[in-house]
Design a protein around this motif. Structure first.
Motif, PDB file in Angstrom:
ATOM      1  N   LYS A 101       0.821  -1.204   0.000  1.00 26.20           N
ATOM      2  CA  LYS A 101       0.000   0.000   0.000  1.00 26.20           C
ATOM      3  C   LYS A 101       0.850   1.247   0.000  1.00 26.20           C
ATOM      4  O   LYS A 101       1.965   1.255   0.493  1.00 26.20           O
ATOM      5  CB  LYS A 101      -0.883   0.003   1.237  1.00 26.20           C
ATOM      6  CG  LYS A 101      -2.209  -0.676   0.974  1.00 26.20           C
ATOM      7  CD  LYS A 101      -2.981  -0.765   2.250  1.00 26.20           C
ATOM      8  CE  LYS A 101      -3.412  -2.183   2.491  1.00 26.20           C
ATOM      9  NZ  LYS A 101      -3.766  -2.426   3.855  1.00 26.20           N
ATOM     10  N   ASP A 102       0.277   2.318  -0.509  1.00 23.16           N
ATOM     11  CA  ASP A 102       0.900   3.641  -0.374  1.00 23.16           C
ATOM     12  C   ASP A 102       2.321   3.710  -0.880  1.00 23.16           C
ATOM     13  O   ASP A 102       3.195   4.256  -0.230  1.00 23.16           O
ATOM     14  CB  ASP A 102       0.876   4.083   1.094  1.00 23.16           C
ATOM     15  CG  ASP A 102      -0.528   4.451   1.496  1.00 23.16           C
ATOM     16  OD1 ASP A 102      -1.291   4.829   0.601  1.00 23.16           O
ATOM     17  OD2 ASP A 102      -0.855   4.344   2.682  1.00 23.16           O
ATOM     18  N   SER A 160       0.284   5.677  -5.500  1.00 24.87           N
ATOM     19  CA  SER A 160      -0.489   6.663  -4.773  1.00 24.87           C
ATOM     20  C   SER A 160       0.383   7.868  -4.470  1.00 24.87           C
ATOM     21  O   SER A 160       1.558   7.759  -4.215  1.00 24.87           O
ATOM     22  CB  SER A 160      -0.995   6.056  -3.471  1.00 24.87           C
ATOM     23  OG  SER A 160       0.099   5.711  -2.665  1.00 24.87           O
ATOM     24  N   SER A 212      -4.820  10.597  -4.916  1.00 19.11           N
ATOM     25  CA  SER A 212      -5.776   9.984  -4.008  1.00 19.11           C
ATOM     26  C   SER A 212      -7.170  10.489  -4.335  1.00 19.11           C
ATOM     27  O   SER A 212      -7.354  11.329  -5.199  1.00 19.11           O
ATOM     28  CB  SER A 212      -5.402  10.307  -2.577  1.00 19.11           C
ATOM     29  OG  SER A 212      -5.421  11.690  -2.401  1.00 19.11           O
ATOM     30  N   GLU A 252     -12.055   0.107  -0.256  1.00 25.76           N
ATOM     31  CA  GLU A 252     -11.539   1.425   0.137  1.00 25.76           C
ATOM     32  C   GLU A 252     -11.746   1.663   1.636  1.00 25.76           C
ATOM     33  O   GLU A 252     -10.835   2.082   2.341  1.00 25.76           O
ATOM     34  CB  GLU A 252     -12.247   2.507  -0.681  1.00 25.76           C
ATOM     35  CG  GLU A 252     -12.278   3.873  -0.054  1.00 25.76           C
ATOM     36  CD  GLU A 252     -11.080   4.731  -0.431  1.00 25.76           C
ATOM     37  OE1 GLU A 252     -10.657   4.662  -1.587  1.00 25.76           O
ATOM     38  OE2 GLU A 252     -10.581   5.446   0.452  1.00 25.76           O
ATOM     39  N   ARG A 298      -8.298   0.474   2.680  1.00 30.60           N
ATOM     40  CA  ARG A 298      -7.681   1.682   2.115  1.00 30.60           C
ATOM     41  C   ARG A 298      -7.063   1.432   0.734  1.00 30.60           C
ATOM     42  O   ARG A 298      -5.987   1.928   0.418  1.00 30.60           O
ATOM     43  CB  ARG A 298      -6.616   2.246   3.053  1.00 30.60           C
ATOM     44  CG  ARG A 298      -7.139   2.592   4.426  1.00 30.60           C
ATOM     45  CD  ARG A 298      -6.373   3.730   5.050  1.00 30.60           C
ATOM     46  NE  ARG A 298      -7.228   4.471   5.962  1.00 30.60           N
ATOM     47  CZ  ARG A 298      -8.026   5.461   5.581  1.00 30.60           C
ATOM     48  NH1 ARG A 298      -8.051   5.837   4.312  1.00 30.60           N
ATOM     49  NH2 ARG A 298      -8.779   6.086   6.449  1.00 30.60           N
ATOM     50  N   GLN A 300      -7.246   2.306  -2.927  1.00 33.66           N
ATOM     51  CA  GLN A 300      -7.855   3.453  -3.601  1.00 33.66           C
ATOM     52  C   GLN A 300      -8.973   3.046  -4.541  1.00 33.66           C
ATOM     53  O   GLN A 300      -8.790   2.261  -5.454  1.00 33.66           O
ATOM     54  CB  GLN A 300      -6.804   4.192  -4.402  1.00 33.66           C
ATOM     55  CG  GLN A 300      -5.934   5.029  -3.543  1.00 33.66           C
ATOM     56  CD  GLN A 300      -4.977   5.819  -4.372  1.00 33.66           C
ATOM     57  OE1 GLN A 300      -5.343   6.304  -5.432  1.00 33.66           O
ATOM     58  NE2 GLN A 300      -3.772   5.929  -3.908  1.00 33.66           N
TER      59      GLN A 300
END
Lengths: 306, 358
Positions: A291-292, A296, A301, B132, B136, B138
């Motif tokens: 993630k992230d 992103s 976002s 989401e 989380r 996207q």
């Protein structure tokens, strides 16, 4: 099984992977400066068309590829102006760029060549197939690695160079800094806007080459909407690879292999839809674990249009 | 009165963009060497020239309008739903299967198919919303990816287990639905069907929900200022998931009415090739997510497309004229926030100067 998996499968994977890899690297550059570029599809299409135009009028393949890159850069600058200059929503502009590219290339096909649907010229030469000097003679390796167009080798080279750029050079670090937090980057005196525009223009160059490989490297013709979703696949490859050049190399390979496999599976009356579906499912699964990173950024976002 | 004023204000910008779009189109028509006026006349005729063409424009506007309404709801809640295509296909294929295999009388079957279509589209979009909210992931990206999964899975269903194998050529499509589940046509022999009325009703319903209900207020708050809305006690996850469900449900309904009202079977590519989903996105953007405005912008884009078909039939100008005009429209609309942003920036700068002077 022997019929399904042989060395020529790897060879055709390498060929199919190239446009996706080039465009995905371009998309990664954009995402690294905090711009989510949905317009890759359109940019590749413009590249594919202008490569044919360049080849037709100059007769030189080098000029044709350069022309494709130049025209696509112009197109990507329109994207840059709308998103950075006018602060329009990047997804909206990306979608519009895709529609515009589809319309303009079809139009220009009519205006320049006076044909409908597809342009094909039997005298037109495609990109040459390079025989690698030493490796070409090794039995299996030569069969797989040799005999591709120069753009194929260039694509892999660019992936590695881009990796070195991000990890070894000062400008590379600056680019990453812009993507992570462009307010902070601006506060330490980086020329954020310039770096962003530069990255988008480079994305144009890469997509232009992707298009050239598509129209000159694989078939030597242009047909309306010939990208057939490759830009979106590149976008997904970019996400799966977390905008990391080597990760993208791996994920594009996966996509190319699925592509080559599903063409082969058609001869076996197996549902090809599931092989085609796999990359997308894998990407969603990968997003659970990674993630992230990369894909992103502050500006890609969630956002509404208003 | 206030509502009318607001509506007309939100329509000025789109109209300006339309003019610029048509001017750009004129340049391209001239480039191909056709008469500009003549081509636009053909376009008008192709879209509204006769009652038949008018109704086909309305028929084409139907799925666009439903999708655009769904997306506008998601946008208002501040979520960028890019998955309308998958949600539409999901709704369409599920509704088709219900309409084919549910053992019930015709009318019940039709209603069941409509409900299934809405539920299937809604649940597919809820899945992206759930990813989401819970993990989380996207939504922008997951909804885009889920499009491919839905389209490919539907393609598998109609090219293998549920394929119509009766014809000589085995096309990837389901068998024909029986006549009793077909949505009635509004005029005999014309292509516009009852789905158009659903779309109009949905637009009015959403308008009232947004304007007069607590839920509508929460959606607006969440979209405009998530921090303020949390402060005000809006349950972000609940409102986001609800609007995603409704958004996908409307896309599912769009696919369902296309199947029940015009194709009478699920044909592979019949929903994806005309680009209904992206056109719906454009219609929403043009209308600035205003449900009543969506009615007009969907009609406009549909007319542009059916008109371009007329242009292609009768002149040398290709169909893609519509793509160019649409793209220019959208580029101009998207630059709009800029104009107000620029104005804000100017006034802000003036304020800060005043502040310093004082």
């Amino acid at each position: 099984m022997g019929e399904l998996l042989d060395w020529s499968l790897v060879s055709s994977t390498i060929r199919m992977v190239t446009p996706i890899l080039l465009a995905a690297l371009g998309g990664a550059l954009c995402s690294r400066v905090g711009v989510f570029n949905v317009g890759l599809e359109g940019l590749i299409l413009v590249g594919a068309f202008s490569a044919i135009v360049g080849n037709h009028f100059t007769g030189s393949l080098v000029l044709a590829v350069l022309f494709a890159a130049a025209v696509t850069v112009l197109f990507s600058l329109l994207f840059a102006y709308m998103t950075i200059g006018l602060r329009a929503n990047e997804i909206v502009v990306g979608v519009a760029i895709n529609f515009l590219a589809l319309g303009l290339t079809t139009f220009a096909l009519r205006a320049v060549f006076d044909v409908k649907g597809a342009f094909y010229d039997k005298d037109m030469a495609g990109l040459p197939q390079l025989k690698l000097p030493l490796i070409g003679d090794v039995p299996v390796l030569g069969e797989v690695l040799s005999g591709h167009s120069p753009l194929v080798y260039l694509a892999f080279l660019i992936a590695i160079l881009l990796h070195l750029f991000f990890t070894r050079t000062v400008t590379g670090f600056r680019v990453l800094a812009v993507g992570m937090n462009h307010t902070a980057a601006r506060s330490i005196g980086l020329k954020v806007t310039r770096l962003q525009v530069l990255a988008i223009a480079m994305c144009g160059v890469l997509c232009g080459m992707a298009g050239a490989q598509l129209s000159l490297g694989q078939v030597t013709m242009f047909s309306e909407g010939m990208t057939a979703g490759r830009g979106f696949i590149a976008l997904v490859a970019m996400m799966l690879g977390q905008s990391h050049p080597l990760g993208i190399l791996a994920s594009s390979f996966l996509f190319g292999l699925m592509d080559a496999l599903s063409i082969r599976l058609q001869g076996f009356s197996l549902p090809t839809q599931f092989t085609a579906m796999l990359p997308y499912v894998l990407t969603i699964l990968a997003m659970f674990f990674l993630k992230d990173k990369g894909a992103s950024s502050a500006s890609s976002s969630q956002q509404s249009t208003r | 009165m206030e509502a009318i004023k607001q509506l007309s204000k939100s329509l000025v910008q789109p109209l300006l963009a339309v003019v610029i779009g048509l001017l750009t189109g004129a340049i391209f028509i001239a480039a191909v060497g056709e008469s500009i006026l003549g081509t636009y006349q053909e376009m008008w005729k192709g879209a509204f020239g006769s009652f038949y063409f008018l109704t086909s424009t309305l028929a084409r506007a139907t799925p666009i309008m439903l999708i655009a309404l769904g997306l506008s709801l998601a946008f208002r809640a501040g979520v960028f739903n890019l998955g309308a295509e998958g949600q539409m296909v999901c709704g369409a294929i599920s509704a088709t299967l219900v309409a084919l295999y549910l053992p019930a009388p015709g009318l019940v079957k039709m209603l069941a198919a409509l409900v299934t279509g809405v539920l299937a589209g809604g649940l597919w979009s809820l899945f992206a919303g759930y990813l989401e909210a819970k993990f989380r992931i996207q939504l922008l990206i997951s909804s885009l990816l889920l499009n491919y999964v839905a389209v490919l899975f539907a393609s598998y269903l109609v090219s293998d287990p549920f394929q119509d194998k009766t014809g000589s050529a085995a096309m990837p499509q389901t068998p024909m639905l029986e006549k009793s589940v077909w949505l009635p046509k509004l005029f005999p022999g014309m292509s516009v069907h009852a789905g158009f009325l659903f779309a109009l009703a949905a637009a009015l319903l959403i308008f009232f929900v947004i304007r007069f209900t607590a839920f509508g207020y929460e959606v607006k708050m969440l979209g405009q200022n998530p921090f303020f809305s949390r402060y005000g006690g809006v349950n972000r996850v609940r409102v986001m998931l609800t609007s995603m469900f409704l958004s996908g449900g409307l896309a599912g309904l769009a696919g369902t009415v296309e199947v029940l009202g015009s194709h009478y079977r699920y044909v592979e590519g019949a929903l994806t090739v005309p680009n209904f989903a992206w056109t719906g996105l454009m219609a929403t953007l043009l209308a600035n997510s205003h449900p009543i405005g969506v009615i007009f912008t969907s009609l406009l884009l549909a007319a542009l497309q059916t008109g371009a078909m007329g242009v292609e039939r009768n002149t040398e100008v290709p169909l893609e004229l519509a793509s160019v005009i649409q793209a220019v429209l959208i580029l101009f609309i998207s630059a709009k926030f800029t104009y107000s942003w620029w104005k804000n920036r100017k006034s802000k700068r003036r304020e800060s100067q005043h502040g310093r002077a004082a």
